[in-house]
Design an enzyme around this catalytic site. Structure first.
Site, PDB file in Angstrom:
ATOM      1  N   CYS A 286       0.843  -1.201   0.000  1.00  0.00           N
ATOM      2  CA  CYS A 286       0.000   0.000   0.000  1.00  0.00           C
ATOM      3  C   CYS A 286       0.875   1.247   0.000  1.00  0.00           C
ATOM      4  O   CYS A 286       0.383   2.344  -0.199  1.00  0.00           O
ATOM      5  CB  CYS A 286      -0.937  -0.006   1.187  1.00  0.00           C
ATOM      6  SG  CYS A 286      -0.050   0.049   2.731  1.00  0.00           S
ATOM      7  N   GLU A 380      -6.145   1.847  -8.442  1.00  0.00           N
ATOM      8  CA  GLU A 380      -5.053   1.084  -7.815  1.00  0.00           C
ATOM      9  C   GLU A 380      -4.758  -0.149  -8.675  1.00  0.00           C
ATOM     10  O   GLU A 380      -5.610  -1.015  -8.844  1.00  0.00           O
ATOM     11  CB  GLU A 380      -5.456   0.649  -6.401  1.00  0.00           C
ATOM     12  CG  GLU A 380      -4.299   0.003  -5.659  1.00  0.00           C
ATOM     13  CD  GLU A 380      -4.663  -0.392  -4.223  1.00  0.00           C
ATOM     14  OE1 GLU A 380      -5.812  -0.796  -3.976  1.00  0.00           O
ATOM     15  OE2 GLU A 380      -3.758  -0.318  -3.366  1.00  0.00           O
TER      16      GLU A 380
HETATM   17  P1  NAD Z   1      -9.441  -7.097   0.242  1.00  0.00           P
HETATM   18  O1  NAD Z   1     -10.146  -5.833   0.585  1.00  0.00           O
HETATM   19  O2  NAD Z   1      -9.911  -7.858  -0.939  1.00  0.00           O
HETATM   20  O3  NAD Z   1      -9.521  -8.127   1.483  1.00  0.00           O
HETATM   21  C1  NAD Z   1      -9.157  -7.733   2.776  1.00  0.00           C
HETATM   22  C2  NAD Z   1      -9.966  -8.559   3.768  1.00  0.00           C
HETATM   23  O4  NAD Z   1     -11.353  -8.276   3.601  1.00  0.00           O
HETATM   24  C3  NAD Z   1      -9.788 -10.060   3.587  1.00  0.00           C
HETATM   25  O5  NAD Z   1      -9.573 -10.649   4.858  1.00  0.00           O
HETATM   26  C4  NAD Z   1     -11.105 -10.513   2.965  1.00  0.00           C
HETATM   27  O6  NAD Z   1     -11.506 -11.801   3.383  1.00  0.00           O
HETATM   28  C5  NAD Z   1     -12.106  -9.482   3.457  1.00  0.00           C
HETATM   29  N1  NAD Z   1     -13.193  -9.208   2.502  1.00  0.00           N
HETATM   30  C6  NAD Z   1     -13.138  -9.289   1.141  1.00  0.00           C
HETATM   31  N2  NAD Z   1     -14.329  -8.903   0.598  1.00  0.00           N
HETATM   32  C7  NAD Z   1     -15.139  -8.571   1.633  1.00  0.00           C
HETATM   33  C8  NAD Z   1     -16.489  -8.086   1.723  1.00  0.00           C
HETATM   34  N3  NAD Z   1     -17.218  -7.876   0.643  1.00  0.00           N
HETATM   35  N4  NAD Z   1     -16.992  -7.858   2.956  1.00  0.00           N
HETATM   36  C9  NAD Z   1     -16.259  -8.053   4.065  1.00  0.00           C
HETATM   37  N5  NAD Z   1     -14.982  -8.513   4.040  1.00  0.00           N
HETATM   38  C10 NAD Z   1     -14.427  -8.770   2.843  1.00  0.00           C
HETATM   39  O7  NAD Z   1      -7.883  -6.734   0.127  1.00  0.00           O
HETATM   40  P2  NAD Z   1      -6.688  -7.674  -0.353  1.00  0.00           P
HETATM   41  O8  NAD Z   1      -6.825  -7.906  -1.813  1.00  0.00           O
HETATM   42  O9  NAD Z   1      -6.523  -8.835   0.539  1.00  0.00           O
HETATM   43  O10 NAD Z   1      -5.445  -6.708  -0.070  1.00  0.00           O
HETATM   44  C11 NAD Z   1      -4.988  -5.738  -0.959  1.00  0.00           C
HETATM   45  C12 NAD Z   1      -5.550  -4.372  -0.639  1.00  0.00           C
HETATM   46  O11 NAD Z   1      -5.201  -4.011   0.693  1.00  0.00           O
HETATM   47  C13 NAD Z   1      -4.973  -3.269  -1.506  1.00  0.00           C
HETATM   48  O12 NAD Z   1      -6.021  -2.406  -1.870  1.00  0.00           O
HETATM   49  C14 NAD Z   1      -3.977  -2.562  -0.614  1.00  0.00           C
HETATM   50  O13 NAD Z   1      -3.726  -1.219  -0.936  1.00  0.00           O
HETATM   51  C15 NAD Z   1      -4.669  -2.690   0.697  1.00  0.00           C
HETATM   52  N6  NAD Z   1      -3.747  -2.522   1.809  1.00  0.00           N
HETATM   53  C16 NAD Z   1      -3.768  -1.329   2.454  1.00  0.00           C
HETATM   54  C17 NAD Z   1      -2.893  -1.092   3.487  1.00  0.00           C
HETATM   55  C18 NAD Z   1      -2.894   0.239   4.186  1.00  0.00           C
HETATM   56  O14 NAD Z   1      -2.140   0.386   5.125  1.00  0.00           O
HETATM   57  N7  NAD Z   1      -3.694   1.203   3.790  1.00  0.00           N
HETATM   58  C19 NAD Z   1      -1.986  -2.078   3.870  1.00  0.00           C
HETATM   59  C20 NAD Z   1      -1.992  -3.305   3.205  1.00  0.00           C
HETATM   60  C21 NAD Z   1      -2.885  -3.510   2.161  1.00  0.00           C
END
Ligand code: NAD
Length: 489
Positions: A286, A380
């Protein structure tokens, strides 16, 4: 390591100090290195969350009543265990996430640093006391919240859970972790090592699954606070749902980080920093550079950047992206930018690694003359891709940065202190770098973005997280009955 030796035991939920085989269905876990199935994990639901909350509530009674200086002893031992198991933990991260071994070691090292910060919390939360009227004292205490939960993304299976777990537990809470369903294996070793360090059963629990578990965590009346890290789309859903159930919530979302490069920037340092920022962890950070805003005459830096990008080799110093879908998405963004008139200077499409043809690889990619109307300029991409957007002056560059919906990080590369300061003041992001491509604040400083990169008050790590994981108890005492009574005493 060869595919045949890469199998892991089936992932289980962890409730009350026991690994339990529940969940109503299961999901296969793939290693992105070669596309092989390496394990299986349960898809859990409200019933499993209920069991974890019950165990955490029971454990909370004793844990929160334990003095913080005793609670922290567990984390001194845990920190030592992380160090002793550094190689094993890094190997797990490498296999389930696909990042290089070097990056995986760095991830575990960061978890150690986060645990060290948690070990310093007794020095930071001593509260305050003052005699406010004759014989009348006010004091404050940081009280834990109760049972709290944390939902993790795929990109840092070891480090991101350490953003919250050590602080929340040292501060006296009990926690339920929901790891990403794409990378659930690292968390299992966390639980085992916490147990070995002496953490009482039930203080830390893991429930595996997908959005069904997250929804259950948002809805469960026994959970007081929820931390979330993931995409902005999901952060919005989770923040709304958790707060509508009157829970405290901080939800970190996605990012589109701009690095503003001025013509006076140090050529070699800038080029290598931009290349490392956009390609580290295959661009799946991120904090990764997504756009380089080149101000004026920066062709010499772009040229050097391409040289650096060509030195980044898939399967060697560039790991895999997380999935086939991610590879397809990243390559689609590149192709659409090309079709819209951008110039691909270094092309990472169709990358493969010999012997790992089933893996998901994208090579480092540099795209010049990206314009603000292209999807790649605003959305992104989350891959090892840098879009170069040209600006005529620093104000136009700032306007481009400010135009993003996100606001995680921004950086400026220059040798002019005055211009650096100007960008620091004007950039609309929570974490700013000057001549640094990945401006991650290290402990005790807090990590957290602005705008659509974070919803809710407080940051996720460092000093700011103390406020998130505790509530202030304000106590007023008077032991001198002869004291004059007035409205203030
Ligand atoms: P994601 O949003 O797809 O998933 C994150 C979590 O949410 C997972 O545990 C997943 O099971 C859950 N989830 C997925 N869909 C959901 C829904 N509809 N309702 C409730 N929960 C749900 O993210 P990802 O693909 O695992 O990670 C990548 C993303 O995370 C990127 O956008 C990245 O920028 C972000 N990220 C941000 C930071 C930060 O500090 N801002 C840090 C690390 C990653």
């Amino acid at each position: 390591m060869e595919a045949a030796t890469m199998n892991f035991p089936e992932v289980r939920n962890y409730i009350n100090g026991q690994f339990v085989a529940n969940g109503h269905d299961s999901l296969e876990i793939f290693s992105p290195i070669d596309g092989n199935v390496i394990s299986k994990m349960p898809l859990s639901g409200m019933r499993d969350v209920d069991a974890a909350v019950a165990s955490a509530q029971e454990a909370f009674e004793g844990w929160s009543a334990t003095p913080i200086k005793e609670r922290v002893q567990v984390f001194y031992k845990y920190r030592t265990l992380l160090e002793e198991h550094r190689e094993e933990l890094a190997t797990l991260v490498h296999k389930e996430n696909g990042k290089t071994m070097g990056e995986s070691y760095a991830e575990v090292d960061k978890s150690i640093e986060l645990t060290e910060f948690a070990c310093s919390l007794p020095q930071l939360v001593s509260g305050e006391i003052m005699e406010v009227s004759k014989g009348v004292e006010c004091r404050t205490e940081y009280a834990p919240l109760g049972v709290v939960a944390f939902v993790s993304p795929f990109n840092f299976p070891n480090m991101v859970p350490h953003w919250t777990m050590p602080n929340a537990l040292v501060l006296g809470n009990a926690m339920i972790l929901k790891p990403s369903e794409v990378v659930p294996i690292s968390a299992i070793r966390m639980a085992e090592l916490l147990q070995e360090a002496g953490l009482p059963d039930g203080v830390f629990n893991i429930i595996n699954g997908d959005k069904e578990v997250v929804e259950a965590l948002c809805d469960h009346p026994g959970i007081k606070a929820l931390g979330f890290v993931g995409s902005t789309r999901v952060a919005k859903i989770v923040y709304k749902r958790a707060t509508s159930n009157l829970k405290r919530c901080v939800a970190l979302g996605g990012a589109k980080n701009h690095l503003i490069v001025l013509p006076d920037a140090h050529t070699e340092m800038t080029a290598s920093n931009v290349a490392a920022s956009m390609s580290g962890c295959a661009g799946q950070r991120c904090m990764a550079a997504a756009a380089m805003v080149g101000v004026g005459a920066v062709d010499h830096i772009v040229e050097k950047l391409c040289e650096e990008a060509r030195k980044i080799v898939v399967g060697d110093n560039l790991g895999s992206v997380i999935s086939k879908e991610a590879k397809e998405r990243i390559e689609r963004y590149i192709t659409e930018a090309e079709q819209a008139g951008a110039k691909i200077l270094v092309d990472g499409r169709n990358a493969t690694v010999e012997g790992k043809e089933g893996g998901y690889y994208v090579g480092s990619t540099v795209i010049d003359h990206v314009t603000r109307d292209m999807a790649i300029a605003t959305e992104e991409v989350f891959g090892p891709v840098i879009s170069i957007i040209r600006a005529k002056d620093v104000d136009e560059a700032i306007a481009i940065e400010n135009g993003s919906d996100y606001g995680n990080a921004a950086a400026v590369f220059t040798q002019s202190g005055g211009l650096a300061r100007y960008v620091m003041e004007k950039a609309s992001a929570g974490m700013i770098g000057v001549n640094i491509g990945v401006p991650v604040p290290r402990e005790p400083f807090s990590f957290g973005g602005w705008n659509e990169s974070k919803f809710g008050a407080c940051d996720i790590t460092g000093k700011s997280s103390i406020e998130f994981w505790t509530q202030l108890k304000k106590i007023t005492t008077k032991w001198n009955p002869e004291a004059r009574t007035n409205w203030m005493s």
